[in-house]
Motif scaffolding. Structure first.
Motif, PDB file in Angstrom:
ATOM      1  N   ALA A 111      33.012  67.090  29.153  1.00 22.47           N
ATOM      2  CA  ALA A 111      32.942  67.909  30.363  1.00 22.47           C
ATOM      3  C   ALA A 111      34.114  68.875  30.427  1.00 22.47           C
ATOM      4  O   ALA A 111      33.952  70.039  30.834  1.00 22.47           O
ATOM      5  CB  ALA A 111      32.922  67.012  31.602  1.00 22.47           C
ATOM      6  N   ILE A 114      33.423  71.797  28.170  1.00 20.27           N
ATOM      7  CA  ILE A 114      32.448  72.712  28.776  1.00 20.27           C
ATOM      8  C   ILE A 114      33.124  73.566  29.840  1.00 20.27           C
ATOM      9  O   ILE A 114      32.943  74.799  29.894  1.00 20.27           O
ATOM     10  CB  ILE A 114      31.273  71.921  29.372  1.00 20.27           C
ATOM     11  CG1 ILE A 114      30.504  71.203  28.259  1.00 20.27           C
ATOM     12  CG2 ILE A 114      30.342  72.846  30.154  1.00 20.27           C
ATOM     13  CD1 ILE A 114      29.533  70.148  28.765  1.00 20.27           C
ATOM     14  N   ALA A 115      33.916  72.929  30.704  1.00 21.02           N
ATOM     15  CA  ALA A 115      34.605  73.656  31.779  1.00 21.02           C
ATOM     16  C   ALA A 115      35.567  74.698  31.208  1.00 21.02           C
ATOM     17  O   ALA A 115      35.605  75.843  31.679  1.00 21.02           O
ATOM     18  CB  ALA A 115      35.348  72.675  32.675  1.00 21.02           C
ATOM     19  N   LEU A 118      33.692  77.735  29.867  1.00 19.97           N
ATOM     20  CA  LEU A 118      33.214  78.628  30.923  1.00 19.97           C
ATOM     21  C   LEU A 118      34.355  79.451  31.505  1.00 19.97           C
ATOM     22  O   LEU A 118      34.195  80.653  31.780  1.00 19.97           O
ATOM     23  CB  LEU A 118      32.528  77.809  32.017  1.00 19.97           C
ATOM     24  CG  LEU A 118      31.213  77.134  31.599  1.00 19.97           C
ATOM     25  CD1 LEU A 118      30.755  76.145  32.668  1.00 19.97           C
ATOM     26  CD2 LEU A 118      30.129  78.174  31.332  1.00 19.97           C
ATOM     27  N   PHE A 135      30.207  79.586  36.610  1.00 23.53           N
ATOM     28  CA  PHE A 135      30.765  78.246  36.415  1.00 23.53           C
ATOM     29  C   PHE A 135      29.965  77.144  37.107  1.00 23.53           C
ATOM     30  O   PHE A 135      29.572  76.164  36.468  1.00 23.53           O
ATOM     31  CB  PHE A 135      32.210  78.213  36.923  1.00 23.53           C
ATOM     32  CG  PHE A 135      32.942  76.945  36.601  1.00 23.53           C
ATOM     33  CD1 PHE A 135      33.708  76.848  35.454  1.00 23.53           C
ATOM     34  CD2 PHE A 135      32.855  75.843  37.444  1.00 23.53           C
ATOM     35  CE1 PHE A 135      34.376  75.655  35.144  1.00 23.53           C
ATOM     36  CE2 PHE A 135      33.513  74.653  37.144  1.00 23.53           C
ATOM     37  CZ  PHE A 135      34.281  74.564  35.992  1.00 23.53           C
ATOM     38  N   PHE A 139      27.973  74.567  34.504  1.00 24.67           N
ATOM     39  CA  PHE A 139      28.788  73.385  34.179  1.00 24.67           C
ATOM     40  C   PHE A 139      27.999  72.084  34.339  1.00 24.67           C
ATOM     41  O   PHE A 139      27.788  71.354  33.360  1.00 24.67           O
ATOM     42  CB  PHE A 139      30.075  73.397  35.023  1.00 24.67           C
ATOM     43  CG  PHE A 139      30.921  72.168  34.853  1.00 24.67           C
ATOM     44  CD1 PHE A 139      31.322  71.737  33.599  1.00 24.67           C
ATOM     45  CD2 PHE A 139      31.339  71.438  35.964  1.00 24.67           C
ATOM     46  CE1 PHE A 139      32.108  70.600  33.442  1.00 24.67           C
ATOM     47  CE2 PHE A 139      32.126  70.306  35.828  1.00 24.67           C
ATOM     48  CZ  PHE A 139      32.501  69.885  34.564  1.00 24.67           C
ATOM     49  N   THR A 142      24.813  71.881  32.005  1.00 20.33           N
ATOM     50  CA  THR A 142      25.088  71.539  30.606  1.00 20.33           C
ATOM     51  C   THR A 142      25.340  70.054  30.449  1.00 20.33           C
ATOM     52  O   THR A 142      24.831  69.411  29.517  1.00 20.33           O
ATOM     53  CB  THR A 142      26.300  72.331  30.089  1.00 20.33           C
ATOM     54  OG1 THR A 142      26.090  73.727  30.300  1.00 20.33           O
ATOM     55  CG2 THR A 142      26.518  72.079  28.602  1.00 20.33           C
ATOM     56  N   GLU A 352      32.806  65.235  37.408  1.00 19.33           N
ATOM     57  CA  GLU A 352      32.555  66.668  37.265  1.00 19.33           C
ATOM     58  C   GLU A 352      33.330  67.471  38.307  1.00 19.33           C
ATOM     59  O   GLU A 352      33.906  68.522  37.988  1.00 19.33           O
ATOM     60  CB  GLU A 352      31.064  66.951  37.403  1.00 19.33           C
ATOM     61  CG  GLU A 352      30.226  66.447  36.240  1.00 19.33           C
ATOM     62  CD  GLU A 352      28.745  66.685  36.437  1.00 19.33           C
ATOM     63  OE1 GLU A 352      28.052  66.941  35.442  1.00 19.33           O
ATOM     64  OE2 GLU A 352      28.267  66.615  37.586  1.00 19.33           O
ATOM     65  N   ALA A 356      36.195  70.134  37.445  1.00 19.83           N
ATOM     66  CA  ALA A 356      35.981  71.514  37.886  1.00 19.83           C
ATOM     67  C   ALA A 356      37.167  72.023  38.697  1.00 19.83           C
ATOM     68  O   ALA A 356      37.712  73.104  38.411  1.00 19.83           O
ATOM     69  CB  ALA A 356      34.701  71.606  38.715  1.00 19.83           C
ATOM     70  N   THR A 359      40.471  72.290  36.572  1.00 22.05           N
ATOM     71  CA  THR A 359      40.417  73.361  35.582  1.00 22.05           C
ATOM     72  C   THR A 359      40.533  74.735  36.250  1.00 22.05           C
ATOM     73  O   THR A 359      41.286  75.599  35.788  1.00 22.05           O
ATOM     74  CB  THR A 359      39.110  73.272  34.775  1.00 22.05           C
ATOM     75  OG1 THR A 359      39.010  71.980  34.166  1.00 22.05           O
ATOM     76  CG2 THR A 359      39.072  74.341  33.687  1.00 22.05           C
TER      77      THR A 359
END
Length: 395
Positions: A111, A114-115, A118, A135, A139, A142, A352, A356, A359
């Motif tokens: 995760a 992925i973040a 993005l 985003f 996010f 995915t 998540e 999020a 990040t």
């Protein structure tokens, strides 16, 4: 007195103002939803917990009833949200294997990748950027695609299907039925592929549970797959911009979090309490016997709607409940529900949301709304809240 519910149109992330009066003077009130039979509305924290957690209140008893709801369509048969133990427990155990804390911790690394990817794209494009499209949507989509085993390139289709699934007025009943039929056919196709070729993903594991262990029916398999696809991304995709908006409009709390990112897990819990995700109450529970609740007798066979947003603002439980306080230390919120139907994806959603926020705040300094609040458009005709776009600048 019976009131039409919701009492008013949702305004941004504001809480219905009548809730405070009801908690004080009429904690269980009679309401009618846009669809279905009349119901009781529970607004106090402790009463809501009873409705959600006490076995005298049933979800399965709604089967065959015109249950109170925001949407014209009734839940599909075999849906995990419409079951009681032991059937509910059986399905929940199958899915919980994918949502153990150990597996979620292992998924956190992916995760984070992925973040970061993005945010890399946002930095390359430069400000401004729409947080929703850049985003918040891709996010969790995915993550759930990889976990469940759904091709990411099909995200455009199931984004439309998810909106239809959550539609109150955005789609007509015929459009909702068409979307649900297409999603069902799509999931049936993925299941057929896994029967031909085994896959090491959650959908593959559920197919094995169906075909080899006989632990769920074909209808349960299809319904569970659809529910996981929608619930696995839609709520988080809405709450990421909601949380960012809440922080940007509470600069003192945002500064506190920026100064100490170790507070992110605690911040997620307070934001879950403070930010209302839904536009109405939770799913109705039916009394299996006469129950004394909130100063009234709920008769056997009567439905009760739990108002989670109201419960999370109950001043009998929280000091200054209308204040966003990232250092709050009171009772656990019920943003993920309570009892047997406590959100089984809560560990995934928490992870998540933590990834999020951390990040975005770490990598995008001085994150801010480009045009203030006035230019934002909010979702309409859906059972979830959130801005349609959230234009941000940084640096």
């Amino acid at each position: 007195m019976t009131r039409a519910y919701p009492f008013s149109e949702p305004e941004k992330l504001d809480i219905e103002p009548l809730f405070e009066k009801l908690r004080s003077e009429e904690p269980l009130s009679r309401v009618t939803m846009p669809y279905g039979e009349p119901a009781w509305l529970a607004t106090r924290y402790e009463d809501v917990k009873v409705v959600l957690g006490d076995p005298r209140f049933s979800r399965a008893a709604a089967t065959g009833r015109d249950e109170p709801r925001l949407r014209p369509h009734l839940p599909p048969p075999g849906n995990i949200l419409s079951l009681d133990p032991p059937d509910h427990s059986r399905l929940r155990r199958l899915v919980m294997k994918a949502f153990t804390m150990r597996r979620i911790d292992a998924l956190r690394t992916r995760a984070q990748e992925i973040a970061d990817g993005l945010v890399d794209a946002m930095l390359t494009e430069g400000p401004p950027a729409d947080l929703v499209e850049a985003f918040a949507l891709p996010f969790p989509v995915t993550v759930i695609c990889e976990l469940l085993g759904v091709p990411f390139e099909d995200r455009g289709d199931f984004r439309v299907w998810s909106d239809a699934f959550l539609s109150t007025t955005k789609f007509t009943p015929d459009e909702v039925l068409d979307a649900m039929t297409k999603m069902r056919e799509y999931m049936a196709g993925l299941i057929a592929v896994r029967r031909e070729t085994p896959h090491d993903d959650l959908l593959g594991a559920l197919v094995v549970a169906r075909d080899e262990d006989d632990r769920l029916s074909e209808e349960e398999l299809l319904s569970l797959a659809q529910t996981l696809l929608v619930a696995g991304h839609e709520t988080t995709a809405s709450q990421i911009p909601n949380f960012v908006y809440a922080l940007l409009t509470h600069p003192g709390q945002l500064a506190l979090l920026r100064a100490d990112l170790s507070l992110v897990p605690k911040a997620v819990e307070e934001l879950m309490r403070f930010v209302p995700l839904g536009t109405g109450a939770g799913i109705a529970r039916y009394a299996l016997e006469d129950v004394e609740l909130g100063g009234v007798t709920v008769r056997a066979g009567e439905p009760v709607l739990p108002a989670l947003a109201s419960a999370n603002r109950d001043d009998a439980v929280y000091a200054d409940p209308e204040v966003l306080d990232l250092l709050r230390g009171e009772a656990t919120h019920i943003g993920f529900g309570h009892g047997a139907h406590h959100c089984l994806g809560a560990p995934l959603a928490r992870m998540e949301l933590q990834v999020a926020l951390e990040t975005l705040l770490r990598r995008l300094p001085d994150l801010r709304l480009t045009d203030g609040e006035s230019g934002l458009d909010w979702k309409k005709g859906l059972s979830t809240r959130g801005p349609l776009q959230l234009p941000l600048a940084w640096g």
